[in-house]
Design a protein around this motif. Structure first.
Motif, short mmCIF file in Angstrom:
data_model
loop_
_atom_site.label_atom_id
_atom_site.label_comp_id
_atom_site.label_asym_id
_atom_site.label_seq_id
_atom_site.Cartn_x
_atom_site.Cartn_y
_atom_site.Cartn_z
N ALA A 190 0.83 -1.20 0.00
CA ALA A 190 0.00 0.00 0.00
C ALA A 190 0.87 1.26 0.00
N LEU A 191 1.90 1.24 0.83
CA LEU A 191 2.77 2.42 0.91
C LEU A 191 3.48 2.67 -0.42
N LYS A 192 4.00 1.60 -0.98
CA LYS A 192 4.72 1.73 -2.24
C LYS A 192 3.80 2.31 -3.31
N ASN A 193 2.58 1.81 -3.35
CA ASN A 193 1.70 2.20 -4.45
C ASN A 193 0.91 3.49 -4.20
N ILE A 194 0.90 3.95 -2.96
CA ILE A 194 0.25 5.24 -2.76
C ILE A 194 1.22 6.35 -3.19
N HIS A 195 2.51 6.08 -3.02
CA HIS A 195 3.50 7.10 -3.41
C HIS A 195 3.91 6.98 -4.87
N PHE A 196 4.21 5.76 -5.28
CA PHE A 196 4.72 5.60 -6.64
C PHE A 196 3.98 4.49 -7.37
N PRO A 197 2.72 4.71 -7.67
CA PRO A 197 1.95 3.66 -8.34
C PRO A 197 2.45 3.50 -9.77
N THR A 198 2.45 2.25 -10.23
CA THR A 198 2.82 2.05 -11.63
C THR A 198 1.57 1.95 -12.49
N GLU A 199 0.45 1.63 -11.86
CA GLU A 199 -0.80 1.67 -12.63
C GLU A 199 -1.96 2.01 -11.70
N LYS A 200 -3.03 2.45 -12.30
CA LYS A 200 -4.16 2.96 -11.54
C LYS A 200 -4.74 1.93 -10.59
N GLN A 201 -4.85 0.69 -11.06
CA GLN A 201 -5.45 -0.35 -10.24
C GLN A 201 -4.70 -0.51 -8.92
N LYS A 202 -3.38 -0.48 -9.00
CA LYS A 202 -2.57 -0.65 -7.79
C LYS A 202 -2.77 0.53 -6.84
N LEU A 203 -2.91 1.69 -7.42
CA LEU A 203 -3.16 2.88 -6.61
C LEU A 203 -4.47 2.73 -5.83
N LEU A 204 -5.48 2.21 -6.51
CA LEU A 204 -6.78 2.04 -5.85
C LEU A 204 -6.70 1.04 -4.71
N GLU A 205 -5.97 -0.06 -4.95
CA GLU A 205 -5.80 -1.04 -3.88
C GLU A 205 -5.10 -0.41 -2.68
N ALA A 206 -4.09 0.37 -2.97
CA ALA A 206 -3.32 1.02 -1.91
C ALA A 206 -4.21 1.97 -1.12
N LYS A 207 -4.98 2.75 -1.85
CA LYS A 207 -5.85 3.73 -1.20
C LYS A 207 -6.86 3.03 -0.29
N TYR A 208 -7.42 1.96 -0.80
CA TYR A 208 -8.43 1.25 -0.03
C TYR A 208 -7.85 0.79 1.30
N ARG A 209 -6.67 0.22 1.22
CA ARG A 209 -6.03 -0.27 2.44
C ARG A 209 -5.79 0.88 3.43
N LEU A 210 -5.31 2.00 2.92
CA LEU A 210 -4.93 3.09 3.82
C LEU A 210 -6.16 3.80 4.39
N VAL A 211 -7.21 3.89 3.58
CA VAL A 211 -8.46 4.44 4.08
C VAL A 211 -9.00 3.53 5.19
N PHE A 212 -8.95 2.25 4.92
CA PHE A 212 -9.40 1.28 5.92
C PHE A 212 -8.62 1.46 7.22
N ASP A 213 -7.32 1.54 7.10
CA ASP A 213 -6.47 1.71 8.28
C ASP A 213 -6.91 2.92 9.10
N GLU A 214 -7.13 4.00 8.42
CA GLU A 214 -7.44 5.22 9.14
C GLU A 214 -8.81 5.14 9.81
N LEU A 215 -9.78 4.57 9.10
CA LEU A 215 -11.11 4.45 9.68
C LEU A 215 -11.13 3.45 10.82
N LEU A 216 -10.34 2.41 10.68
CA LEU A 216 -10.24 1.44 11.76
C LEU A 216 -9.67 2.12 13.01
N THR A 217 -8.67 2.92 12.80
CA THR A 217 -8.06 3.64 13.92
C THR A 217 -9.08 4.57 14.57
N LEU A 218 -9.79 5.30 13.72
CA LEU A 218 -10.80 6.24 14.21
C LEU A 218 -11.87 5.51 15.02
N GLN A 219 -12.39 4.44 14.44
CA GLN A 219 -13.46 3.71 15.11
C GLN A 219 -12.99 3.09 16.42
#
Ligand code: ADP
Ligand code: MG
Length: 679
Positions: A190-219
């Motif tokens: 996720a970290l690799k692909n949020i900063h330096f994605p090689t394709e859009k799909q990977k960026l989306l996967e990365a984003k999903y994971r990081l959004v999840f992390d943050e919401l999990l922390t919040l909750q």
């Protein structure tokens, strides 16, 4: 280099750069890695210059044909202009105040530019685009980071690249089960692909994971806080015999039906023996204060103390005056508490609260400081609660024996969000204004009408009324072309020689602010030029006109709150919104404000027009700032995160297990000082 090392470990980060990074809240390498791009520049999608769309950001690749480092001055600033062309056309690239860029370009070389094409007197231009030499321009998708003065995009990318070698060492704190159940990629991926994605799909996967992390922390943090509240024993039951009728009958007006219903709901809660946890939503001017007073009256008549807390000192003082006067007739003693009080005064109030001599306390955050002790606190009311942090709510409860909580807000909070924030909170809505209110006539105008608008203001002043003028900034800014309070106050005081103008802003000393507000209230000041400090709750019935400068910089919900400062007396009232910008959205915003006076409707429309970011601005609701997740947009992810948070806390309520140290650290970091989790 390790994750928790200071950023100065990075090559190229000295004292100056690290100071700039601190402004972005980046202290350690880990902070840097968790500082995500705001956007991406897709170099794979280069656009021909002839096919550029105005105002649509795009990447072009072109040769510098002409390089003019204009010797003439643009203001005090030096101008750099490039003529850039590809096979299909040419465009002018402009940098203001960019002496340091002179050496970055060479005639005849090719560069990549990323920016927003604009038309300037018919000439196609890009102003301050991102750029790089073609040779060293990485192909692919490049991150664009939100920056601050003193740091360039290039530097940030370089540092992120270097820090990237640590992605693998960032321990994935989520168990394999959680990852599988929620179809999450690994943290390093996720970290690799949020900063330096090689394709859009990977960026989306990365984003999903990081959004999840943050919401999990919040909750997890929110649940943990709530669990602290809930674990306490039952609440206080106020007897039915402590009748509120005498107070209601002493009000100078009958309650509206909505107020009466709300009071009934509150009384039922208070008598039930369960802890009240109720939110009262009511538009500006709907009469929430009276409802609060009735509830406090009931607490006092039942032998308990009540507290009313407001987000600003000005508002707290106004409440104090109002509540004090109303309660005096009933022999109820009201005290005031704020951070800026003199020590002696404060001591007396604290003693009064401890002994129980003071039955009601009105004030600011000072009420929940550790040095404040109550004899028997039975009810806590917060006005405009969205300004208070979750943790403060917890602390407040700790002041009493599980006191009842009433939260009042004029901010319409959609049900979904209210549930996240307050869990099992009950909601009462005051959906009716007291009779006889006149609609505030609202007009959205352009800069060309500004002068006329102030002519109108002058007529109101001549007729004995008062005016508010609101601006987005305190002082002039180099960066934004926006009128400042400072500037407008000067202009208006020389324009209206016969009327007194004063300036009020958030950076002023509390005592100064109080003096000015008092003078305005007493009519010694006619025009109050202010930043949004006046947004909540101020009540000056003689004020009949409000002008908002650069209204495009405010959210609609905020404009609605501002507008609510006028029309509080018997005088016909007016609101002028001076808006720059002729875009469709700007027009629509104007129309909504002109046509509606319904705060809930306005907030909903604002949401549709601008996306959730601004209305749901987490700070407004007392939540910590989120980095990548957006509560309104990611409600589906939130559901999953919620389930996992609950499961984690069920197993390990105090987050003591070794495998939960990662999440625990994140929760503490996210909530910071606003919440003592006591885990
Ligand atoms: P808000 O909900 O914005 O806090 P306030 O409590 O400040 O509103 O009330 C706004 C104004 O309406 C006050 O001047 C108050 O005295 C007046 N008011 C409140 N309830 C009634 C009512 N039932 N009838 C007439 N005026 C009322
Ligand atoms: Mg109010």
């Amino acid at each position: 280099m390790k994750l928790l090392d200071k950023v100065t470990e990075l090559k190229g980060v000295g004292p100056k750069k690290s100071e700039a990074l601190e402004k972005l809240n980046i202290h350690t390498i880990e902070d840097l890695i968790l500082f995500f791009p705001r956007d991406y520049e897709n170099r794979k999608n280069k656009v021909n210059i002839s096919e550029l769309d105005i105002d649509k950001p795009a990447v072009i690749k072109g040769k510098v044909d002409l390089l003019v480092s204009d010797r003439y001055k643009y203001g005090r600033k030096q101008l750099l202009r490039l003529l850039v062309s590809d096979d299909t056309g040419s465009i002018e690239v402009v940098f203001f105040n960019a002496k340091y860029l002179m050496s970055s370009f060479k005639k005849g070389n090719e560069y990549i530019f990323y920016g927003k094409p604009q038309l300037n007197f018919g000439k196609l231009q890009m102003v301050h685009p991102e750029f790089s030499r073609v040779d060293d321009a990485a192909e692919g998708i490049l991150p664009i980071y939100p920056l601050t003065k003193g740091i360039t995009q290039k530097e940030m990318r370089q540092w992120q690249k270097t820090a990237g070698e640590l992605y693998e060492t960032a321990e994935d704190y989520l168990t394999g089960d959680i990852l599988d159940r929620n179809r999450l990629c690994s943290l390093s991926y996720a970290l690799k692909n949020i900063h330096f994605p090689t394709e859009k799909q990977k960026l989306l996967e990365a984003k999903y994971r990081l959004v999840f992390d943050e919401l999990l922390t919040l909750q997890t943090g929110l649940f943990a806080a709530r669990q602290n509240i809930k674990n306490e024993e039952n609440g206080i039951a106020f007897p039915k015999t402590s009748d509120t009728t005498p107070y209601i009958e002493s009000l100078p007006y009958p309650l509206t039906r909505a107020q009466a219903r709300c009071v009934e709901e509150i009384e039922a809660d208070l008598e039930s023996g369960k802890v009240m946890n109720r939110l009262v939503q009511g538009d500006v001017g709907s009469g929430k204060t009276a409802v609060a007073e009735i509830a406090m009256y009931k607490a006092v008549k039942s032998g308990y103390q009540a507290a009313l807390m407001a987000p600003t000192e000005i508002l707290a003082r106004q409440h104090y005056e109002g509540v004090g006067k109303s309660f005096e007739k009933h022999g109820i003693k009201v005290g005031f508490l704020s951070g800026s009080m003199k020590a002696a005064e404060k001591r007396e109030t604290l003693e009064g609260l401890k002994s129980g001599e003071l039955q009601v306390i009105v004030g600011t955050h000072a009420i929940i400081q550790p040095d404040v002790e109550f004899k028997d606190l039975g009810l806590v009311i917060t006005d405009e609660q969205h300004r208070f942090g979750v943790g403060q709510r917890v602390r407040l409860k700790e002041k009493g024996r599980n006191p009842n909580i009433l939260v009042m807000t004029a901010t319409p909070i959609p049900r979904t969000l209210a549930v996240i924030l307050y869990g099992d909170l009950d909601v009462s809505v005051i959906d009716e204004l007291p009779p006889g209110r006149q609609k505030i006539q609202t007009r959205t105008i352009g800069q060309e009408m500004r002068d006329k608008c102030y002519d109108f203001v002058e007529k109101q002043l001549d007729a004995g009324r008062q005016a508010y003028v609101v601006t987005p900034l305190i002082e002039d800014s180099d960066v934004m072309d926006v009128r400042s309070a400072d500037n407008v106050a000067q202009e208006l005081s020389s324009r209206f020689k016969n009327h007194k103008t004063a300036l009020l802003h958030g950076a002023m000393k509390q005592s100064e602010k109080d003096d000015i507000m008092a003078d305005f209230y007493e009519g010694k000041i006619d025009i109050l030029v202010a930043t949004v400090v006046i947004e909540v709750g101020i009540n000056v019935p003689n004020a009949s006109v409000i002008v908002v400068e650069n209204a495009e910089r405010f959210g609609l919900a905020q404009l609605h709150q501002l507008r609510g400062r006028v029309g509080r007396g018997t005088h016909k009232s007016y609101c002028f919104l001076i808006m720059d910008g002729s875009s469709e959205v700007a027009k629509k915003r104007g129309e909504i404000m002109d046509s509606s006076s319904d705060g809930f409707y306005i907030a909903e429309e604002d949401l549709k027009l601008r996306g959730p970011g601004e209305i749901f601005g987490t700070r407004q609701h007392g939540l910590p700032d989120l980095n990548i997740a957006d509560l309104a947009r990611h409600l589906d992810v939130l559901e999953h995160a919620k389930r996992e948070a609950r499961a984690i806390l069920e197993q390990d309520p105090a987050l003591k297990a070794p495998e939960n140290q990662g999440i625990r650290r994140r929760v503490t970091k996210l909530f910071g000082e606003t919440m003592s989790l006591d885990l």
